[in-house]
Design an enzyme around this catalytic site. Structure first.
Site, mmCIF file in Angstrom:
data_model
loop_
_atom_site.group_PDB
_atom_site.id
_atom_site.type_symbol
_atom_site.label_atom_id
_atom_site.label_comp_id
_atom_site.label_asym_id
_atom_site.label_seq_id
_atom_site.Cartn_x
_atom_site.Cartn_y
_atom_site.Cartn_z
ATOM 1 N N ASP A 1 0.037 -7.572 1.511
ATOM 2 C CA ASP A 1 0.415 -6.156 1.567
ATOM 3 C C ASP A 1 1.932 -5.978 1.653
ATOM 4 O OD1 ASP A 1 0.051 -3.396 1.476
ATOM 5 O OD2 ASP A 1 -0.186 -3.220 3.639
ATOM 6 N N HIS B 1 0.814 -1.224 0.000
ATOM 7 C CA HIS B 1 0.000 0.000 0.000
ATOM 8 C C HIS B 1 0.847 1.275 0.000
ATOM 9 C CE1 HIS B 1 0.317 -0.040 4.523
ATOM 10 N NE2 HIS B 1 0.271 1.272 4.349
ATOM 11 N N SER C 1 4.353 2.786 8.012
ATOM 12 C CA SER C 1 4.109 1.621 7.159
ATOM 13 C C SER C 1 5.362 1.237 6.394
ATOM 14 C CB SER C 1 2.994 1.914 6.157
ATOM 15 O OG SER C 1 1.763 2.030 6.792
#
Length: 183
Positions: free
Chosen positions: A45, A15, A127
């Site tokens: 992911d 992402h 992230s």
């Protein structure tokens, strides 16, 4: 992202790079490199990138399966454009599924979740960063928070290295993840 080889392989979240036309990686020493996508796996992911560099510092992989609930961990990332931020917390659950990685019947993919849950503060910008144990070994890739406001509210989630290792090995070797499916 996390540098995993001296010759420039980097693991991050899908992402983080999804939809990007140009990827630029800036290291802590301020050097910047254009990155090439080696492969992505939306089901977990994860994404594997490559930059053209040599003699990069790398992180040692730890065994996420050996983590215990209550064990201390550190989350490393760049939240809110703050470079190399480190927060501490404990593992509060393992094999947590949140339903945030969606399945796609059109592409025959299914979301695979088995997160390490911690209370280490993670915010937008963390992230793809490292979750490390007290030995400094990578045990997860920071991926998500549970929040009704979009900011950290006590729970963060990381993909364990037991999954990361399999996915990045396949992406590097095949460009896609090899999965066995029954039925």
């Amino acid at each position: 992202g996390v540098i995993i080889s001296t010759d420039g392989y980097i693991v991050t979240n899908n992402h983080v790079i999804y939809g990007a036309d140009i990827l630029e990686v800036t290291l802590n020493d301020k050097r910047s490199f254009n990155a090439k996508v080696i492969g992505t796996d939306p089901s977990t992911d994860l994404a594997l990138l490559k930059i053209e560099a040599k003699d990069l510092p790398i992180i040692t992989f730890g065994d996420s399966d050996k983590l215990k609930v209550g064990e201390w961990v550190l989350a490393v990332g760049n939240p809110f454009q703050l470079t190399s931020t480190v927060t501490a917390g404990i593992v509060s659950a393992k094999a947590r599924s949140l339903g945030i990685i969606s399945s796609n019947s059109k592409n025959h993919t299914m979301g695979l979740e088995s997160f390490i849950q911690t209370d280490a503060a993670v915010n937008p910008g963390n992230s793809g960063g490292a979750l490390v144990n007290t030995n400094g070994e990578l045990v997860g890739i920071n991926t998500a928070i549970y929040s009704e406001t979009g900011a950290y509210s006590g729970y963060s989630f990381a993909i364990p290295t037991s999954i990361v290792s399999k996915v990045i090995t396949d992406l590097k070797q095949y460009g896609t993840v090899q999965r066995a499916v029954l039925g």
